[in-house]
Each structure stands twice: as C-alpha cells, then as structure tokens.
Design a protein around this motif. Sequence first.
Motif, mmCIF file in Angstrom:
data_model
loop_
_atom_site.group_PDB
_atom_site.id
_atom_site.type_symbol
_atom_site.label_atom_id
_atom_site.label_comp_id
_atom_site.label_asym_id
_atom_site.label_seq_id
_atom_site.Cartn_x
_atom_site.Cartn_y
_atom_site.Cartn_z
ATOM 1 N N PHE A 69 0.829 -1.204 0.000
ATOM 2 C CA PHE A 69 0.000 0.000 0.000
ATOM 3 C C PHE A 69 0.865 1.256 0.000
ATOM 4 O O PHE A 69 0.635 2.194 -0.774
ATOM 5 N N LEU A 70 1.891 1.286 0.846
ATOM 6 C CA LEU A 70 2.761 2.461 0.918
ATOM 7 C C LEU A 70 3.541 2.680 -0.376
ATOM 8 O O LEU A 70 3.774 3.826 -0.774
ATOM 9 N N MET A 71 3.941 1.597 -1.045
ATOM 10 C CA MET A 71 4.652 1.756 -2.319
ATOM 11 C C MET A 71 3.742 2.348 -3.392
ATOM 12 O O MET A 71 4.192 3.153 -4.225
ATOM 13 N N ILE A 72 2.481 1.966 -3.387
ATOM 14 C CA ILE A 72 1.532 2.544 -4.340
ATOM 15 C C ILE A 72 1.324 4.026 -4.039
ATOM 16 O O ILE A 72 1.330 4.867 -4.942
ATOM 17 N N VAL A 73 1.174 4.364 -2.763
ATOM 18 C CA VAL A 73 1.044 5.764 -2.373
ATOM 19 C C VAL A 73 2.291 6.546 -2.787
ATOM 20 O O VAL A 73 2.199 7.659 -3.321
ATOM 21 N N ALA A 75 4.354 5.911 -5.243
ATOM 22 C CA ALA A 75 4.367 6.101 -6.694
ATOM 23 C C ALA A 75 3.423 7.224 -7.120
ATOM 24 O O ALA A 75 3.764 8.048 -7.983
ATOM 25 N N LEU A 76 2.252 7.298 -6.510
ATOM 26 C CA LEU A 76 1.297 8.346 -6.869
ATOM 27 C C LEU A 76 1.760 9.718 -6.393
ATOM 28 O O LEU A 76 1.611 10.715 -7.108
ATOM 29 N N VAL A 129 -13.931 1.930 -4.804
ATOM 30 C CA VAL A 129 -14.026 2.264 -3.380
ATOM 31 C C VAL A 129 -15.451 2.016 -2.887
ATOM 32 O O VAL A 129 -15.655 1.416 -1.819
ATOM 33 N N TYR A 130 -16.426 2.437 -3.670
ATOM 34 C CA TYR A 130 -17.817 2.240 -3.283
ATOM 35 C C TYR A 130 -18.157 0.755 -3.167
ATOM 36 O O TYR A 130 -18.810 0.328 -2.208
ATOM 37 N N TYR A 149 -7.636 1.213 1.991
ATOM 38 C CA TYR A 149 -6.531 1.270 1.040
ATOM 39 C C TYR A 149 -6.959 1.919 -0.277
ATOM 40 O O TYR A 149 -6.237 2.735 -0.831
ATOM 41 N N THR A 150 -8.123 1.523 -0.795
ATOM 42 C CA THR A 150 -8.518 1.974 -2.130
ATOM 43 C C THR A 150 -8.970 3.423 -2.180
ATOM 44 O O THR A 150 -8.985 4.014 -3.263
ATOM 45 N N ILE A 151 -9.325 4.022 -1.060
ATOM 46 C CA ILE A 151 -9.779 5.414 -1.052
ATOM 47 C C ILE A 151 -8.690 6.362 -1.536
ATOM 48 O O ILE A 151 -8.961 7.436 -2.073
ATOM 49 N N TRP A 152 -7.440 5.954 -1.400
ATOM 50 C CA TRP A 152 -6.333 6.847 -1.745
ATOM 51 C C TRP A 152 -6.082 6.949 -3.242
ATOM 52 O O TRP A 152 -5.495 7.924 -3.698
ATOM 53 N N LEU A 153 -6.529 5.979 -4.016
ATOM 54 C CA LEU A 153 -6.344 6.060 -5.466
ATOM 55 C C LEU A 153 -7.111 7.241 -6.060
ATOM 56 O O LEU A 153 -6.520 8.060 -6.767
ATOM 57 N N PRO A 154 -8.420 7.399 -5.796
ATOM 58 C CA PRO A 154 -9.084 8.579 -6.367
ATOM 59 C C PRO A 154 -8.573 9.894 -5.779
ATOM 60 O O PRO A 154 -8.445 10.885 -6.500
ATOM 61 N N VAL A 155 -8.229 9.900 -4.505
ATOM 62 C CA VAL A 155 -7.743 11.135 -3.881
ATOM 63 C C VAL A 155 -6.428 11.582 -4.526
ATOM 64 O O VAL A 155 -6.276 12.748 -4.928
ATOM 65 N N LEU A 156 -5.479 10.669 -4.645
ATOM 66 C CA LEU A 156 -4.179 11.028 -5.220
ATOM 67 C C LEU A 156 -4.261 11.230 -6.733
ATOM 68 O O LEU A 156 -3.500 12.020 -7.293
#
Length: 175
Positions: A69-73, A75-76, A129-130, A149-156
């Motif tokens: 999760f942190l590696m994906i964050v 990268a974004l 996320v929904y 975890y998935t909430i951060w993809l749309p935010v970033l």
Amino acid sequence: MPLPNEPTPLPVEVLDPNAPEEKTLVPLKIEDWLTVTVMALLALITFSNVLVRYFTNESFAWTEEFSVFLMIVLALVAGSASVARNRQIRIEFFSDSGSPTRQRALARFGALMVAVLFTLIAVLSVRTVYDDFRYGETSPGIGVPQWWYTIWLPVLSVAIALRALGLFIRRGRQP
C-alpha cells in the motif's frame, strides 16, 4: 547553433538542479514531505520485520500488505511531484524540437492529457471504493476494510490531475 533537424538544446536553467523551481499555487513541499514520510515508514516497517524474523523466526503478517500500500502511495505522490515539476516521461526529440510556440503547445497538450487520464482514473476508481465499502471487502492479510486502502487512489489521482492542470495553466502563461 543547432542544425535544422536537430532538437534545440535545453536551456542551462533546466539542466541545473540548483535552479529555482517554478511557483505553484500549492507548495511542492507537500509531495516532498509525503515522500520522505512514506519512505521512512517503509524503511521502519521493513527493518522491524527483518529483526523480528531474524530473532524469532516469525514475521509480522501485516507488513507486506501495508508495504505494498505504501509503495503505491509513494508512486502516486512521486507522480504528482513529477507532473508539477514538469519532469514526466516524454520523447525529448519531439518535445524539445521546433519553435518555442510548438514546444509550449506540446507541453500544454501533454499536461492536458495527463489531467484527463488521472481524472478518468479518479472517477472510475470511486466505483471500486464504493464497491469495497458496500460489500464489506476486507484486506487479505490483516482483515481491515479494503476501502481504507482503495480510497487513496481517487484522492491522489485528483491531486495529480490538479497538478497537471496547474502545469497546463503555467505553460499557457509563458511568453
């Protein structure tokens, strides 16, 4: 003087790492500090897991899941910083050749396409996320709600799209 078909050389200030950064509405220090924080967390988690595994022959079950999760964050966040600094991948033969007007037009087109892409990613990932929230999906390693975890993809993704729009506007204001 470059030959007619040769790309124009980059200005010295672009090549100089000590050159001042462009002014942005939202400070780039946000991405810089997020990068430092995420890297420190990754190092701390990995190091503690190595120590525990070495001394006890056990491992923390949550470390791999959280590290991914942190590696994906990371990268974004790094993608957001690279877009804001205009350091994204490009074919320099095309982007740095031609007249300054053509270079500016290509830079604006690239920034606009990045904004469109990450806006689309943000919109589509909201559905993920929904669904994670609605169906009560849990993470495979430690069983926390998957939407944490998935909430951060749309935010970033929105952050990257906004940085790209900022770059689009700044390139439009260039003389």
